[in-house]
Design a protein around this motif. Structure first.
Motif, PDB file in Angstrom:
ATOM      1  N   GLN A   1      -1.249  -3.192  -6.544  1.00 61.75           N
ATOM      2  CA  GLN A   1      -2.101  -4.362  -6.767  1.00 61.75           C
ATOM      3  C   GLN A   1      -1.349  -5.460  -7.512  1.00 61.75           C
ATOM      4  O   GLN A   1      -1.492  -6.641  -7.192  1.00 61.75           O
TER       5      GLN A   1
ATOM      6  N   ARG B   1      -7.537 -12.848 -10.792  1.00 60.08           N
ATOM      7  CA  ARG B   1      -8.071 -14.121 -10.320  1.00 60.08           C
ATOM      8  C   ARG B   1      -7.598 -15.318 -11.148  1.00 60.08           C
ATOM      9  O   ARG B   1      -7.190 -16.333 -10.611  1.00 60.08           O
TER      10      ARG B   1
ATOM     11  N   THR C   1      -9.231  -9.955  -7.264  1.00 58.21           N
ATOM     12  CA  THR C   1     -10.338  -9.924  -8.213  1.00 58.21           C
ATOM     13  C   THR C   1      -9.832  -9.695  -9.638  1.00 58.21           C
ATOM     14  O   THR C   1     -10.255 -10.381 -10.574  1.00 58.21           O
ATOM     15  N   HIS C   2      -8.912  -8.754  -9.809  1.00 56.67           N
ATOM     16  CA  HIS C   2      -8.413  -8.432 -11.144  1.00 56.67           C
ATOM     17  C   HIS C   2      -7.486  -9.497 -11.718  1.00 56.67           C
ATOM     18  O   HIS C   2      -7.364  -9.622 -12.929  1.00 56.67           O
TER      19      HIS C   2
ATOM     20  N   LEU D   1      -8.306  -7.268  -1.993  1.00 55.97           N
ATOM     21  CA  LEU D   1      -9.506  -7.745  -2.676  1.00 55.97           C
ATOM     22  C   LEU D   1      -9.485  -7.361  -4.146  1.00 55.97           C
ATOM     23  O   LEU D   1      -9.764  -8.192  -5.021  1.00 55.97           O
ATOM     24  N   GLN D   2      -9.122  -6.139  -4.429  1.00 58.55           N
ATOM     25  CA  GLN D   2      -9.074  -5.680  -5.819  1.00 58.55           C
ATOM     26  C   GLN D   2      -7.993  -6.424  -6.604  1.00 58.55           C
ATOM     27  O   GLN D   2      -8.212  -6.829  -7.746  1.00 58.55           O
ATOM     28  N   ALA D   3      -6.826  -6.637  -6.003  1.00 60.82           N
ATOM     29  CA  ALA D   3      -5.741  -7.346  -6.684  1.00 60.82           C
ATOM     30  C   ALA D   3      -6.157  -8.769  -7.029  1.00 60.82           C
ATOM     31  O   ALA D   3      -5.925  -9.240  -8.148  1.00 60.82           O
TER      32      ALA D   3
ATOM     33  N   PRO E   1      -8.992  -3.592   1.121  1.00 62.47           N
ATOM     34  CA  PRO E   1      -9.554  -3.297  -0.211  1.00 62.47           C
ATOM     35  C   PRO E   1      -8.566  -3.509  -1.364  1.00 62.47           C
ATOM     36  O   PRO E   1      -8.951  -4.010  -2.419  1.00 62.47           O
ATOM     37  N   ALA E   2      -7.303  -3.156  -1.160  1.00 67.48           N
ATOM     38  CA  ALA E   2      -6.318  -3.342  -2.238  1.00 67.48           C
ATOM     39  C   ALA E   2      -6.074  -4.826  -2.509  1.00 67.48           C
ATOM     40  O   ALA E   2      -5.877  -5.228  -3.659  1.00 67.48           O
TER      41      ALA E   2
ATOM     42  N   GLU F   1       0.818  -1.214   0.000  1.00 68.60           N
ATOM     43  CA  GLU F   1       0.000   0.000   0.000  1.00 68.60           C
ATOM     44  C   GLU F   1       0.856   1.271   0.000  1.00 68.60           C
ATOM     45  O   GLU F   1       0.415   2.321  -0.456  1.00 68.60           O
TER      46      GLU F   1
END
Length: 78
Positions: free
Chosen positions: A27, A70, A67-68, A63-65, A60-61, A18
């Motif tokens: 990410q 996956r 998700t993107h 989760l986003q990493a 959140p970072a 972060e």
């Protein structure tokens, strides 16, 4: 491994990355670290947690990493 421990470990990785000024680079760093250093079983369990809960407890970072990236995380390490 219990999912709470995976969440804790993933969030520690997120906290480290972060500090990077570019969120996309952070990410990528999170996803790369998890892909390279976590066993496939651990990655699958974390992805299953996201599917079941929407990522409850994850930074959140992180989760986003996940998700993107996956597809890359679900496969074998490179």
């Amino acid at each position: 491994m219990h999912v709470d421990q995976l969440i804790k470990m993933a969030n520690q990785i997120g906290d480290f990355f972060e500090s990077m000024p570019d969120p996309v680079e952070a990410q990528d760093g999170i996803a790369t670290h998890i892909r390279k250093f976590w066993e496939p079983r651990m990655r699958r369990e974390l992805i299953a947690h996201i599917d079941a809960t929407g990522g409850a407890g994850l930074h959140p970072a992180v989760l986003q990493a996940i998700t993107h990236q996956r597809a890359a995380l679900a496969g074998a390490p490179s």
